[in-house]
Write an enzyme that holds these catalytic residues in place. Structure first.
Site, mmCIF file in Angstrom:
data_model
loop_
_atom_site.group_PDB
_atom_site.id
_atom_site.type_symbol
_atom_site.label_atom_id
_atom_site.label_comp_id
_atom_site.label_asym_id
_atom_site.label_seq_id
_atom_site.Cartn_x
_atom_site.Cartn_y
_atom_site.Cartn_z
ATOM 1 C CG ASP A 291 18.791 55.868 40.353
ATOM 2 O OD1 ASP A 291 19.707 56.576 39.896
ATOM 3 O OD2 ASP A 291 18.560 54.724 39.937
ATOM 4 C CG HIS B 297 21.928 53.736 39.291
ATOM 5 N ND1 HIS B 297 20.650 53.609 38.780
ATOM 6 C CD2 HIS B 297 22.734 52.991 38.480
ATOM 7 C CE1 HIS B 297 20.671 52.829 37.711
ATOM 8 N NE2 HIS B 297 21.917 52.436 37.515
ATOM 9 C CB SER C 111 21.100 49.782 35.553
ATOM 10 O OG SER C 111 21.334 50.950 34.809
#
Length: 261
Positions: free
Chosen positions: A211, A243, A110
């Site tokens: 995700d 995620h 991320s």
């Protein structure tokens, strides 16, 4: 970056939060360094995020030839970008110098992937205009062999176009506006391509179909930009969970291990 923050003040206590998952006494072929995500501000994401993934890699490393570490950085709104990026670079640099590490494999999830993307973009600034940490980035790229970008954020502009509600956390990292994020792919891709080519770095992009926080738009847009600039990369798309499952995925661990060994 060079025009927005000239003063550099990393938190000297952060290096003590570096996590060692795997360390061997002999000279190793490869080192993996993990950078966690958390939207620049989530205290629930820590260097320990990668514990499960690192354990799987260690179980596959029968020759004990891999070192694995995970580093920390300060969160927003305590500090704003790029100071958290500077924390990342400073702590990786200290780790590399203290341990004498070579053949680095940077793994970011991320926003952790965002930090790696920013490091790859460092050539956008002329060397004579670089500050201390940017010079550290340049030196690190000389020993980076591979980068693994896991469900990453690359264009903040496109992120907010797709998810306007994410302004709730981007404004903490960029309180004066996202124009201070200087590494938009369309702006810096030629410099990233130059870095990948000049330093012979392999880029691996990983994304989970499931995700729920980031669609494939970030990955697809970056792929398009990479292809337009004929930059090399490899892509791994799979069902890797939600995620925050990606950085714990056995599939991701195997993908990383297979590509560094």
């Amino acid at each position: 970056m060079s025009n927005t923050v000239r003063a550099i003040s990393p938190d000297v206590t952060l290096y003590d939060k570096t996590i060692t998952f795997q360390e061997v006494s002999e000279i190793t072929r490869e080192t993996v360094i993990y950078i966690h995500g958390g939207a620049w501000n989530d205290p629930d994401n820590t260097p320990y995020d990668f514990n499960q993934l690192a354990n799987v890699i260690e179980s596959m490393d029968v020759k004990s030839s891999i070192c694995q570490y995970s580093i920390e950085y300060r969160l927003s709104p305590e500090i704003t970008n790029p100071r958290n990026l500077y924390d990342v670079v400073t702590n990786i640099t200290r780790l590399v110098e203290e341990k004498g590490l070579t053949n680095l494999n940077l793994v970011g999830h991320s926003v952790g992937a965002t930090f790696i993307w920013q490091i790859l973009s460092v050539l956008k600034d002329a060397r004579e205009e670089m500050n201390e940490v940017q010079l550290q980035m340049l030196k690190l790229l000389q020993v980076v062999k591979r980068v693994f970008l896991l469900d990453g954020i690359y264009s903040i502009k496109e992120l907010l176009e797709e998810y306007p509600q994410y302004n709730s956390f981007t404004k903490l990292a960029f309180p004066e506006g996202i124009h201070l994020y200087e590494e938009e792919p369309l702006r810096v891709m030629k410099y990233v391509r130059e870095a990948l080519s000049h330093f012979d770095i392999d880029m691996h992009m990983v994304h989970s179909y499931r995700d729920e926080l980031l669609s494939l738009r970030q990955t697809n847009s970056l792929i398009s930009c990479l292809q337009n600039h004929q930059a090399k990369f490899e892509l791994y798309l799979d069902d890797l969970g939600l995620h925050n499952d990606v950085y714990k995925s056995d599939k991701v661990a195997k993908y990383i291990f297979d590509n560094i060994c």
